[in-house]
Motif scaffolding. Structure first.
Motif, PDB file in Angstrom:
ATOM      1  N   THR A 234       5.494 -74.968  94.876  1.00 57.15           N
ATOM      2  CA  THR A 234       6.356 -74.149  94.029  1.00 57.15           C
ATOM      3  C   THR A 234       7.415 -73.501  94.910  1.00 57.15           C
ATOM      4  OG1 THR A 234       4.662 -73.689  92.360  1.00 57.15           O
ATOM      5  CG2 THR A 234       6.452 -72.082  92.561  1.00 57.15           C
TER       6      THR A 234
ATOM      7  N   LEU B 299      -0.884 -68.113  92.565  1.00 57.66           N
ATOM      8  CA  LEU B 299       0.549 -68.266  92.296  1.00 57.66           C
ATOM      9  C   LEU B 299       1.202 -66.908  92.089  1.00 57.66           C
ATOM     10  CD1 LEU B 299       2.978 -70.150  91.691  1.00 57.66           C
ATOM     11  CD2 LEU B 299       2.239 -70.153  89.288  1.00 57.66           C
TER      12      LEU B 299
ATOM     13  N   ILE C 156       8.297 -75.140  89.732  1.00 54.40           N
ATOM     14  CA  ILE C 156       6.890 -75.493  89.910  1.00 54.40           C
ATOM     15  C   ILE C 156       6.734 -77.014  89.864  1.00 54.40           C
ATOM     16  CG2 ILE C 156       4.528 -75.112  89.102  1.00 54.40           C
ATOM     17  CD1 ILE C 156       5.527 -72.618  87.678  1.00 54.40           C
TER      18      ILE C 156
ATOM     19  N   GLY D 235       0.747 -75.839  93.118  1.00 55.54           N
ATOM     20  CA  GLY D 235       1.497 -76.666  92.172  1.00 55.54           C
ATOM     21  C   GLY D 235       0.622 -77.122  91.025  1.00 55.54           C
TER      22      GLY D 235
END
Length: 229
Positions: A83, A166, A78, A102
């Motif tokens: 990422t 994410l 990350i 990120g």
């Protein structure tokens, strides 16, 4: 025309119905990115022998430290803007993908305008970055006011969107890997500057349903200087 491309054969040829097939690792990069790095290095008098993608560097690290021939593991690196998900089967890199989330996305989400009993509240990017580093991801049920401006439930609410993005993107990587014939991921290790966000590892463990831990340097590697930027 706008990219460099290179590859490496990772094993012996396999004959399938009279056709020779090879496993390859392929890397590509925009020429602008490489030229920018070359320009910077030339000013220091350094002549690089090669440029290595971070996932390939991770493979070399796994190859030098792993003693298990058959073990599916995943590194999630990350960074500030992106990422990278890298999946290894034993010592072999079998999957790699960049995710457009990120550390700066976590910080930016905390600069949204909020309405409170004290009126409109908005953190500057610098204030949000400071709170993010010191507090991390607040726990559910926790309630206190930070710097007399913002509460922990508000912080958690603002962080939820980039965190869920994410998780969703990582889940997609895992699903694609399994659909391609891969086995279940047995462990996840976090690396990168933003991986040390407090509470991130247990949050991902719960959301992904697999043990997530911070990666540690293997024996024999020493960090001489720490970046403070």
């Amino acid at each position: 025309e706008g990219a460099f491309l290179d590859y490496e054969i990772t094993g012996d040829a396999v004959d399938e119905n009279g056709v020779k097939k090879y496993e390859l690792i392929v890397a590509t990069s925009p020429t602008e990115t490489v030229n920018r790095a070359l320009s910077l290095l030339s000013k220091t008098g350094i002549k690089p022998a090669s440029f290595t993608p971070s996932c390939y560097a991770l493979q070399k690290l796994v190859d030098s430290t792993s003693t298990q021939k058959k073990r599916v593991a995943c590194f999630i690196d990350i960074g500030n803007s992106l990422t990278e998900v890298a999946i290894f089967d034993g010592k072999n890199l079998v999957f790699s993908r960049m995710i457009p989330v990120g550390g700066k996305d976590f910080t930016k989400s905390m600069t949204a305008i909020l309405a409170s009993d004290r009126g409109r509240v908005q953190l500057s990017f610098e204030e949000a970055e400071k709170i993010k580093r010191e507090l991390g991801i607040p726990q559910e049920g926790e309630s206190r006011v930070i710097d007399d401006k913002i509460s922990t439930p508000q912080i958690l609410s603002m962080l939820r969107a980039p965190l869920q993005q994410l998780v969703s993107e990582i889940d997609r990587c895992f699903a694609y890997y399994r659909e391609s014939g891969g086995e279940n991921i047995t462990s996840v290790m976090l690396a990168g500057r933003s991986a040390s966000l407090k509470g991130l590892a247990p949050f991902l463990t719960e959301e992904l349903g697999v043990a997530v831990t911070l990666a540690t340097l293997p024996d024999g590697i020493t960090v001489l200087h720490e970046w403070k930027g």
